[in-house]
Each structure stands twice: as C-alpha cells, then as structure tokens.
Design a protein around this motif. Structure first.
Motif, PDB file in Angstrom:
ATOM      1  N   GLY A   1       3.640  -5.096  -6.735  1.00 28.08           N
ATOM      2  CA  GLY A   1       3.047  -4.173  -7.966  1.00 28.08           C
ATOM      3  C   GLY A   1       4.414  -2.869  -7.028  1.00 28.08           C
ATOM      4  N   VAL A   2       5.073  -2.999  -6.258  1.00 25.50           N
ATOM      5  CA  VAL A   2       6.262  -2.865  -5.109  1.00 25.50           C
ATOM      6  C   VAL A   2       7.072  -1.791  -6.939  1.00 25.50           C
ATOM      7  CG1 VAL A   2       8.123  -1.425  -3.970  1.00 25.50           C
ATOM      8  CG2 VAL A   2       5.872  -2.691  -2.763  1.00 25.50           C
ATOM      9  N   GLU A   3       7.533  -3.121  -6.994  1.00 28.63           N
ATOM     10  CA  GLU A   3       8.735  -2.761  -8.507  1.00 28.63           C
ATOM     11  C   GLU A   3       7.812  -1.931  -9.608  1.00 28.63           C
ATOM     12  OE1 GLU A   3      11.851  -2.939  -8.018  1.00 28.63           O
ATOM     13  OE2 GLU A   3      11.458  -3.693  -5.554  1.00 28.63           O
ATOM     14  N   MET A   4       6.941  -2.434  -9.793  1.00 24.20           N
ATOM     15  CA  MET A   4       6.363  -1.946 -10.696  1.00 24.20           C
ATOM     16  C   MET A   4       6.547  -0.324 -11.083  1.00 24.20           C
ATOM     17  SD  MET A   4       3.281  -4.386 -11.344  1.00 24.20           S
ATOM     18  CE  MET A   4       2.702  -5.975 -11.381  1.00 24.20           C
ATOM     19  N   LEU A   5       6.893   0.905  -9.814  1.00 19.76           N
ATOM     20  CA  LEU A   5       6.660   2.000  -9.570  1.00 19.76           C
ATOM     21  C   LEU A   5       7.832   2.688  -9.463  1.00 19.76           C
ATOM     22  CD1 LEU A   5       4.966   2.529  -5.979  1.00 19.76           C
ATOM     23  CD2 LEU A   5       3.669   2.542  -8.795  1.00 19.76           C
ATOM     24  N   VAL A   6       8.268   4.173  -9.934  1.00 22.39           N
ATOM     25  CA  VAL A   6       9.278   4.493  -9.925  1.00 22.39           C
ATOM     26  C   VAL A   6      10.076   4.152  -8.830  1.00 22.39           C
ATOM     27  CG1 VAL A   6       8.760   5.852 -11.987  1.00 22.39           C
ATOM     28  CG2 VAL A   6       8.213   6.671  -9.404  1.00 22.39           C
ATOM     29  N   PRO A   7      11.775   4.817  -8.862  1.00 25.87           N
ATOM     30  CA  PRO A   7      12.198   4.035  -7.733  1.00 25.87           C
ATOM     31  C   PRO A   7      12.102   4.888  -6.703  1.00 25.87           C
ATOM     32  CG  PRO A   7      13.677   3.529  -9.236  1.00 25.87           C
ATOM     33  CD  PRO A   7      12.683   3.839 -10.434  1.00 25.87           C
ATOM     34  N   SER A   8      11.704   6.495  -6.868  1.00 22.73           N
ATOM     35  CA  SER A   8      11.691   7.191  -5.328  1.00 22.73           C
ATOM     36  C   SER A   8      10.157   7.353  -5.254  1.00 22.73           C
ATOM     37  CB  SER A   8      11.227   8.870  -6.390  1.00 22.73           C
ATOM     38  OG  SER A   8      10.102   8.677  -6.964  1.00 22.73           O
ATOM     39  N   SER A   9       8.835   5.987  -5.052  1.00 23.16           N
ATOM     40  CA  SER A   9       7.846   6.113  -5.067  1.00 23.16           C
ATOM     41  C   SER A   9       8.290   4.536  -3.677  1.00 23.16           C
ATOM     42  CB  SER A   9       7.392   5.832  -5.799  1.00 23.16           C
ATOM     43  OG  SER A   9       5.872   7.131  -6.550  1.00 23.16           O
ATOM     44  N   ARG A  10       8.802   3.831  -4.164  1.00 24.67           N
ATOM     45  CA  ARG A  10       8.923   2.274  -3.702  1.00 24.67           C
ATOM     46  C   ARG A  10       9.321   1.883  -2.043  1.00 24.67           C
ATOM     47  NH1 ARG A  10      13.148  -0.264  -8.618  1.00 24.67           N
ATOM     48  NH2 ARG A  10      11.493   0.399  -9.952  1.00 24.67           N
ATOM     49  N   PRO A  11       9.912   3.223  -1.439  1.00 29.14           N
ATOM     50  CA  PRO A  11       9.628   3.061  -0.114  1.00 29.14           C
ATOM     51  C   PRO A  11       8.493   3.341   0.939  1.00 29.14           C
ATOM     52  CG  PRO A  11      12.427   4.055  -1.494  1.00 29.14           C
ATOM     53  CD  PRO A  11      11.150   3.852  -1.989  1.00 29.14           C
TER      54      PRO A  11
ATOM     55  N   ASP B   1       4.382  -2.379   5.355  1.00 26.67           N
ATOM     56  CA  ASP B   1       4.808  -3.002   6.801  1.00 26.67           C
ATOM     57  C   ASP B   1       4.347  -2.281   8.187  1.00 26.67           C
ATOM     58  OD1 ASP B   1       6.413  -4.321   4.587  1.00 26.67           O
ATOM     59  OD2 ASP B   1       8.328  -3.084   5.642  1.00 26.67           O
ATOM     60  N   LEU B   2       4.107  -0.633   7.787  1.00 26.31           N
ATOM     61  CA  LEU B   2       3.731   0.088   8.806  1.00 26.31           C
ATOM     62  C   LEU B   2       2.338  -0.779   9.534  1.00 26.31           C
ATOM     63  CD1 LEU B   2       4.970   3.505   8.051  1.00 26.31           C
ATOM     64  CD2 LEU B   2       5.554   1.987  10.106  1.00 26.31           C
ATOM     65  N   TYR B   3       1.152  -0.833   7.877  1.00 28.15           N
ATOM     66  CA  TYR B   3       0.246  -1.413   7.989  1.00 28.15           C
ATOM     67  C   TYR B   3       0.514  -2.526   8.239  1.00 28.15           C
ATOM     68  CZ  TYR B   3      -4.139   2.033   7.891  1.00 28.15           C
ATOM     69  OH  TYR B   3      -5.011   2.668   8.215  1.00 28.15           O
ATOM     70  N   GLY B   4       0.591  -3.265   8.074  1.00 27.36           N
ATOM     71  CA  GLY B   4       1.277  -4.195   8.305  1.00 27.36           C
ATOM     72  C   GLY B   4       1.352  -5.260   9.813  1.00 27.36           C
ATOM     73  N   GLY B   5       2.358  -3.476  10.338  1.00 30.34           N
ATOM     74  CA  GLY B   5       2.717  -4.188  11.742  1.00 30.34           C
ATOM     75  C   GLY B   5       1.011  -3.600  12.589  1.00 30.34           C
ATOM     76  N   ILE B   6       0.244  -3.585  11.920  1.00 29.54           N
ATOM     77  CA  ILE B   6      -1.660  -3.330  12.920  1.00 29.54           C
ATOM     78  C   ILE B   6      -1.124  -4.804  13.528  1.00 29.54           C
ATOM     79  CG2 ILE B   6      -3.496  -2.010  13.313  1.00 29.54           C
ATOM     80  CD1 ILE B   6      -2.203   0.453  11.472  1.00 29.54           C
ATOM     81  N   LEU B   7      -1.845  -5.116  11.722  1.00 27.47           N
ATOM     82  CA  LEU B   7      -1.933  -6.226  12.023  1.00 27.47           C
ATOM     83  C   LEU B   7      -1.109  -7.455  12.887  1.00 27.47           C
ATOM     84  CD1 LEU B   7      -4.587  -7.968  10.578  1.00 27.47           C
ATOM     85  CD2 LEU B   7      -2.541  -8.962   8.994  1.00 27.47           C
ATOM     86  N   ASP B   8      -0.223  -7.368  12.944  1.00 31.04           N
ATOM     87  CA  ASP B   8       1.205  -8.074  13.727  1.00 31.04           C
ATOM     88  C   ASP B   8       1.021  -7.766  14.976  1.00 31.04           C
ATOM     89  OD1 ASP B   8       2.971  -8.756  11.334  1.00 31.04           O
ATOM     90  OD2 ASP B   8       3.907  -7.020  11.513  1.00 31.04           O
ATOM     91  N   GLU B   9       0.322  -6.592  15.736  1.00 37.54           N
ATOM     92  CA  GLU B   9      -0.194  -6.536  17.094  1.00 37.54           C
ATOM     93  C   GLU B   9      -1.376  -6.409  17.362  1.00 37.54           C
ATOM     94  OE1 GLU B   9       1.500  -4.728  19.299  1.00 37.54           O
ATOM     95  OE2 GLU B   9       3.411  -4.419  17.393  1.00 37.54           O
TER      96      GLU B   9
ATOM     97  N   PHE C   1      10.081   2.880   9.846  1.00 36.54           N
ATOM     98  CA  PHE C   1      10.633   4.439   8.700  1.00 36.54           C
ATOM     99  C   PHE C   1      12.431   4.661   8.295  1.00 36.54           C
ATOM    100  CE2 PHE C   1      11.977   8.587   8.681  1.00 36.54           C
ATOM    101  CZ  PHE C   1      10.417   8.657   7.486  1.00 36.54           C
ATOM    102  N   ALA C   2      12.863   4.764   9.549  1.00 37.84           N
ATOM    103  CA  ALA C   2      14.393   4.037   9.408  1.00 37.84           C
ATOM    104  C   ALA C   2      14.973   3.491   8.377  1.00 37.84           C
ATOM    105  CB  ALA C   2      14.899   4.360  10.853  1.00 37.84           C
ATOM    106  N   ARG C   3      14.418   2.232   8.461  1.00 40.26           N
ATOM    107  CA  ARG C   3      14.854   1.369   7.522  1.00 40.26           C
ATOM    108  C   ARG C   3      14.710   1.159   6.540  1.00 40.26           C
ATOM    109  NH1 ARG C   3      11.798  -3.114   9.718  1.00 40.26           N
ATOM    110  NH2 ARG C   3       9.981  -2.926   8.518  1.00 40.26           N
TER     111      ARG C   3
END
Length: 302
Positions: A228-238, A245-253, A277-279
């Motif tokens: 779904g990321v590429e289905m959005l306008v560019p300004s919403s994708r990041p 990635d952040l919520y997936g990071g909770i699963l990683d932890e 975030f910086a990435r």
C-alpha cells in the motif's frame, strides 16, 4: 472548545499514548498531521472509556453518551466535547465512511462484554472494527493516488491489524489484569498454555512457542501492508513506511527479548526509534517536493 483547541487535545493524546505512530506522523505535511491526530485521539478517547476502572454499567453509559454526542455532532449540532469537534471536522473534510466509524464503536462495545475469543477468525472479526477500520479511516487523509483508492484499502486494513496484533503480544499481562485474553483460546489449547501461565512473572516455554506463532501472524499482516505504500501520494509514503518500521520494531524487540513480555513492557529503545525516523526524514523532504511537482495541493482549511 474551539476547533483549534480540539485538534490540540487530540495531538496531545496521540503524543502521550501513541509514541511510535506519533513520531511517524512528524514525517507528514503539517496540514495532514492534525487529521491523523484527530482520528487517533477519537480512537484513544473511546478506548479509555472501555478500559476505565469503573463499573461495567458506568463504562456502558459513558460509551452510550459518546455515541450519542457523535451522532448529534455529525448531524450538525454543536458539541462542547474536547475531542469530537476535531474528529467530526476530519470526517467531514475527507468524507470518511460512517460505516467504518460504526464498526469501530461496535468493537469498543464488544470490549464491555466479551473477554475471550475462541479462534483467530473470531479475533479478526473483532480487530476488523478495532484496528482495520482505523487504517481505512486514515486512508483518505493519506491520499491514495488517483485510481488506487479501492486497491489501497486492503493494505491499510492489514497495517491496522499488524499494529493491533503487535499490541496484543506486548500487552498480554496488562490485558489479563483488565480481565481480557486476546490470544485465541484455540491457540492456547494447541500449545498447551493455561491462562494461569499468562499471570506468571516469566514466560514459560509453551507460552513462548505460542507467542512466536502469533508473531508470525503479525509478520504476515505487516508484509501484506507494504504494497500500500506505493499506492499513496509521495508525501504520505515516508510516514506510513516509518510507522510500519517503528511498530515492526516493537515486534523485533519482543522477539529479541525471547518473548519475555510478562516481566516488563517491551519498548523500542529511543535511539532506535530516532534512527528509524532519521532514515525516513530525507525521503519526506523529497516527497513533499514531489507532491508539489505532481500538483497536489492543500485543500481548504485542512
């Protein structure tokens, strides 16, 4: 309660209770952020009602009052509620589907009377209202590309499901204290886990196997959401990629801790959150320029 003050109330709710997702919204253009805050603020507002340490009758009455105030507000009547003005304004601004709102409130109402789910299918039915529709309500704010509006709904649903299942794994003990078990009863039986195992200070080997199994399900939802990321306008994708990635990071932890979710509340270390975030920050800046090149304009007062 002015509209501006209502949006600020929602922003504070988001910042306080939705740390990972709130950070991701910082990557959105400012005019979109307030609307995402309004949607999160409303969801958290209702969630706090059903999780309140009051009697079941009091919680039911409070949810009834919220539902009634929302109905009159959507009908055009003024409200002095702290959250609803911003939520209603966002719903109207983006034509958010009332059916999604109803489905969410039905799941909140289910939390007042249902504390166990027999199968994963039953749990998915609950999560459809409590999580999947949050994704689809947010979708108009994130702006699917023209012609992709229908196709983008399923990845948005999947991301909501992934987030909530991650929460269920992290909050096993916290939910049990509230009298709820979101791990399906069929799965507990399959892995030989008793509910008493969820109240122990440490995770048992059988519970660890069950949590790993459920984490695999969450990973499947995360993978299904990525399209779904590429289905959005560019300004919403990041923002969406960062939230993924952040919520997936909770699963990683959770996995990194060997599923030790009973001794403490698993969190992503601050330095990892900021690194994620910086990435995505440079991509957000470039995406804003891409939107301007594509002719995407800010609507009205949004």
């Amino acid at each position: 309660m002015t509209l501006t003050a209502s949006y600020e109330t929602c922003r504070r709710l988001h910042a306080r209770f939705g740390r990972s997702y709130y950070l991701a919204t910082r990557l959105l253009p400012s005019w979109k952020r307030r609307h995402v805050h309004a949607l999160y603020g409303f969801a958290r507002y209702a969630d706090e009602i059903v999780d309140a340490s009051s009697t079941a009758d009091d919680r039911t009455a409070a949810l009834d009052r919220l539902t009634a105030r929302l109905a009159t507000g959507l009908a055009g009547e003024p409200t002095d509620d702290h959250v609803l003005p911003a939520f209603i304004h966002t719903v109207r601004s983006f034509g958010i589907d009332y059916d999604d709102i109803d489905a969410f409130l039905q799941s909140m109402r289910a939390d007042l009377t249902i504390a166990r789910y027999s199968s994963y299918g039953d749990l998915l039915d609950y999560m459809e209202g409590s999580a999947a529709v949050i994704g689809t309500m947010t979708l108009p704010v994130l702006e699917p590309l023209p012609g992709w509006e229908k196709e983008a709904r399923e990845p948005a649903r999947q991301l909501g499901l992934a987030f909530q299942l991650t929460n269920f794994l992290r909050d096993v003990k916290e939910d049990l204290v509230r009298g709820r078990v979101y791990l399906p009863q069929d799965d507990l039986a399959r892995f030989g886990v008793e509910e008493s195992d969820l109240a122990r200070p440490r995770v048992s080997p059988r519970l660890r196997e069950l949590l790993a199994f459920e984490a695999g399900r969450a990973r499947e939802h995360y993978r299904a959401a990525l399209a779904g990321v590429e289905m959005l306008v560019p300004s919403s994708r990041p923002c969406v990629q960062a939230a993924h990635d952040l919520y997936g990071g909770i699963l990683d932890e959770i996995e990194r801790s060997d599923f030790e979710v009973l001794a403490r509340r698993v969190q992503v270390p601050r330095h990892r959150m900021l690194a994620t975030f910086a990435r995505h920050l440079a991509a957000a800046s470039a995406a804003a320029k891409a939107d301007r090149y594509m002719g995407v304009e800010m609507p009205g007062w949004a």
